[in-house]
Design a protein around this motif. Structure first.
Motif, PDB file in Angstrom:
ATOM      1  N   THR A  52       0.839  -1.208   0.000  1.00  0.00           N
ATOM      2  CA  THR A  52       0.000   0.000   0.000  1.00  0.00           C
ATOM      3  C   THR A  52       0.870   1.253   0.000  1.00  0.00           C
ATOM      4  N   LEU A  53       2.136   1.100   0.384  1.00  0.00           N
ATOM      5  CA  LEU A  53       3.141   2.154   0.258  1.00  0.00           C
ATOM      6  C   LEU A  53       4.306   1.598  -0.540  1.00  0.00           C
ATOM      7  N   PRO A  54       5.088   2.445  -1.219  1.00  0.00           N
ATOM      8  CA  PRO A  54       6.162   1.961  -2.090  1.00  0.00           C
ATOM      9  C   PRO A  54       7.143   1.047  -1.351  1.00  0.00           C
ATOM     10  N   GLN A  55       7.495  -0.069  -1.998  1.00  0.00           N
ATOM     11  CA  GLN A  55       8.437  -1.028  -1.424  1.00  0.00           C
ATOM     12  C   GLN A  55       9.486  -1.411  -2.468  1.00  0.00           C
ATOM     13  N   ASN A  56      10.693  -1.649  -2.004  1.00  0.00           N
ATOM     14  CA  ASN A  56      11.723  -2.230  -2.862  1.00  0.00           C
ATOM     15  C   ASN A  56      11.419  -3.726  -2.992  1.00  0.00           C
ATOM     16  N   PRO A  57      11.196  -4.236  -4.212  1.00  0.00           N
ATOM     17  CA  PRO A  57      10.776  -5.635  -4.372  1.00  0.00           C
ATOM     18  C   PRO A  57      11.720  -6.646  -3.712  1.00  0.00           C
ATOM     19  N   LYS A  58      13.021  -6.463  -3.885  1.00  0.00           N
ATOM     20  CA  LYS A  58      13.971  -7.405  -3.291  1.00  0.00           C
ATOM     21  C   LYS A  58      13.907  -7.348  -1.765  1.00  0.00           C
ATOM     22  N   LYS A  80      -0.795   7.650   8.180  1.00  0.00           N
ATOM     23  CA  LYS A  80       0.154   7.322   7.109  1.00  0.00           C
ATOM     24  C   LYS A  80       0.076   8.302   5.949  1.00  0.00           C
ATOM     25  N   SER A  81      -1.124   8.739   5.599  1.00  0.00           N
ATOM     26  CA  SER A  81      -1.264   9.663   4.472  1.00  0.00           C
ATOM     27  C   SER A  81      -0.665  11.022   4.798  1.00  0.00           C
ATOM     28  N   GLN A  82      -0.719  11.426   6.068  1.00  0.00           N
ATOM     29  CA  GLN A  82      -0.142  12.712   6.462  1.00  0.00           C
ATOM     30  C   GLN A  82       1.380  12.714   6.357  1.00  0.00           C
ATOM     31  N   LYS A  83       1.985  11.530   6.420  1.00  0.00           N
ATOM     32  CA  LYS A  83       3.437  11.436   6.353  1.00  0.00           C
ATOM     33  C   LYS A  83       3.959  11.483   4.918  1.00  0.00           C
ATOM     34  N   LEU A  84       3.071  11.324   3.933  1.00  0.00           N
ATOM     35  CA  LEU A  84       3.493  11.344   2.542  1.00  0.00           C
ATOM     36  C   LEU A  84       3.751  12.781   2.095  1.00  0.00           C
ATOM     37  N   ALA A  85       4.844  12.971   1.377  1.00  0.00           N
ATOM     38  CA  ALA A  85       5.231  14.318   0.949  1.00  0.00           C
ATOM     39  C   ALA A  85       4.220  14.898  -0.040  1.00  0.00           C
ATOM     40  N   ASN A  86       3.768  14.063  -0.973  1.00  0.00           N
ATOM     41  CA  ASN A  86       2.842  14.526  -2.006  1.00  0.00           C
ATOM     42  C   ASN A  86       1.435  14.037  -1.689  1.00  0.00           C
ATOM     43  N   LYS A  99       6.100   7.815  20.796  1.00  0.00           N
ATOM     44  CA  LYS A  99       5.642   7.123  19.589  1.00  0.00           C
ATOM     45  C   LYS A  99       5.862   5.620  19.742  1.00  0.00           C
ATOM     46  N   LYS A 100       5.025   4.845  19.090  1.00  0.00           N
ATOM     47  CA  LYS A 100       5.170   3.392  19.104  1.00  0.00           C
ATOM     48  C   LYS A 100       6.397   2.977  18.291  1.00  0.00           C
ATOM     49  N   MET A 101       7.138   1.969  18.764  1.00  0.00           N
ATOM     50  CA  MET A 101       8.260   1.429  17.999  1.00  0.00           C
ATOM     51  C   MET A 101       7.736   0.864  16.682  1.00  0.00           C
ATOM     52  N   SER A 102       8.367   1.242  15.563  1.00  0.00           N
ATOM     53  CA  SER A 102       7.841   0.884  14.244  1.00  0.00           C
ATOM     54  C   SER A 102       8.906   0.267  13.359  1.00  0.00           C
ATOM     55  N   LYS A 103       8.508  -0.776  12.604  1.00  0.00           N
ATOM     56  CA  LYS A 103       9.408  -1.409  11.641  1.00  0.00           C
ATOM     57  C   LYS A 103       9.868  -0.421  10.577  1.00  0.00           C
ATOM     58  N   SER A 104       9.010   0.559  10.280  1.00  0.00           N
ATOM     59  CA  SER A 104       9.297   1.493   9.188  1.00  0.00           C
ATOM     60  C   SER A 104       9.997   2.771   9.660  1.00  0.00           C
ATOM     61  N   SER A 105      10.470   2.795  10.900  1.00  0.00           N
ATOM     62  CA  SER A 105      11.166   3.968  11.410  1.00  0.00           C
ATOM     63  C   SER A 105      12.399   4.288  10.573  1.00  0.00           C
ATOM     64  N   LEU A 106      12.647   5.566  10.362  1.00  0.00           N
ATOM     65  CA  LEU A 106      13.812   5.995   9.586  1.00  0.00           C
ATOM     66  C   LEU A 106      15.042   6.196  10.467  1.00  0.00           C
ATOM     67  N   ASN A 107      14.879   6.078  11.771  1.00  0.00           N
ATOM     68  CA  ASN A 107      15.995   6.251  12.701  1.00  0.00           C
ATOM     69  C   ASN A 107      16.428   4.887  13.232  1.00  0.00           C
ATOM     70  N   PRO A 108      17.568   4.361  12.789  1.00  0.00           N
ATOM     71  CA  PRO A 108      17.991   3.024  13.224  1.00  0.00           C
ATOM     72  C   PRO A 108      18.244   2.916  14.722  1.00  0.00           C
TER      73      PRO A 108
END
Length: 329
Positions: free
Chosen positions: A47-53, A112-118, A195-204
């Motif tokens: 539902t959001l862009p993913q790298n196929p590999k 999730k939609s609010q986090k999208l740039a466009n 914030k809840k711990m998230s798999k998609s977090s940008l901060n490692p």
């Protein structure tokens, strides 16, 4: 006869400690008590862009970690969502029974939609994925759906759609009950404990992953945000960082934060963080070892294929019956 339960995890990133404590640990306890279906929700991931590999790798990694943590594929049906076409088909059929108003009220869509740039290019799949989630549930006629507080809204929609369909077309779907996570506990972000711990977090540094090596775990816990008080006390409102680490430690010990507060009386945050890190490592190292053995064995694909066959047998019956009710067969 056992009650049935179904749950899924989205492979939008690597499995976190939050996923383990909030979902997997409970499933291990439940697998002998319930007729359990567990799927990797890779259709939800896109539902959001993913790298196929990366998506393929994450899907296989999460499946292997379920097994490594202790799920028994002889008793539990473990499968990839995309390998059961009935999920997509019933998702579409339920889409025709759902209003835009219902979907627009979904909290996760808003977040999730609010986090999208466009904002003008929000994927339609992000908007209507709750109907796919409802299909995930209703296909298998579960009695219970284990969810955290943030996912309860989606189970409520599935219940509404089941009742609506049954009233319109005749009895077809079992109306499931949400089974809330024990104590309604959330594992929070290490760098922003609001914030809840998230798999998609940008901060490692903010997330602990199940496959993190001991040195990385120690480093992440050492740098976890706390406060300047240097007193270990459970107070989620005023001390969210400390309380989050206490929650993690307590869940690993199968107790409550209040019951362990005395362990760090007179000790500083370094002592506290060292204890938390070592407890995490003690729990995760055996899982990591099992994971490596599963990967080397080459059995994962066979287990997932067998799980998909078992899931397809159940799901196809339900979607065929649904098609007939709607006049499509």
């Amino acid at each position: 006869m056992k009650k049935r339960m179904i749950t899924g995890i989205t492979p939008s990133g690597k499995m976190t400690l939050g996923n383990y404590l909030g979902v997997v640990k409970n499933l291990i306890d439940w697998q002998d008590e319930y007729d359990l279906f567990v799927f990797i929700a890779n259709l939800h991931a896109i539902t959001l862009p993913q790298n196929p590999k990366q998506l393929k790798q994450n899907t296989e990694e999460i499946a292997a970690l379920y097994l490594a943590a202790g799920l028994n594929p002889e008793n539990v049906v473990i499968f990839k969502q995309s390998e059961v076409p009935a999920h997509s088909e019933l998702g579409w059929l339920l889409n025709t029974q759902t209003s835009m108003g219902e979907l627009s009220r979904m909290t996760q869509f808003k977040d999730k939609s609010q986090k999208l740039a466009n904002k003008s290019s929000i994927p339609a799949g992000l908007f209507n994925y709750p109907t796919l989630m409802a299909a995930d549930i209703l296909l298998y006629e579960p009695d219970f759906v284990p969810v955290g507080v943030d996912q309860k809204q989606h189970v409520e929609l599935a219940r509404d759609l089941a009742l609506r369909f049954n009233n319109k077309y005749g009895e077809n779907f079992k109306v499931p009950e949400p089974l809330l996570t024990k104590n309604k506990i959330k594992i929070m972000d290490l760098q922003d404990p609001t914030k809840k711990m998230s798999k998609s977090s940008l901060n490692p540094k903010a997330v602990l992953y199940i496959l993190d090596e001991p040195a990385i775990i120690r480093k992440k816990i050492a740098s976890a945000l706390t406060d300047s008080e240097n007193v270990v006390r459970y107070d989620p409102e005023n001390k969210p960082g400390v309380s989050n680490l206490m929650t993690i430690y307590a869940l690993l010990k199968n107790t409550t934060p209040e019951n362990i507060e005395h362990l760090w009386e007179g000790k500083n945050y370094k002592d506290f963080k060292d204890d938390v890190a070592e407890e995490i490592i003690a729990i995760l190292e055996p899982i990591q070892k099992n994971y490596q053995e599963i990967k080397r064995s080459g059995k994962l694909e066979t287990i997932l294929n067998e799980g998909a066959l078992r899931a397809n047998r159940v799901a196809q019956k339900k979607v065929t019956k649904t098609r007939k009710k709607m006049g499509l067969n």
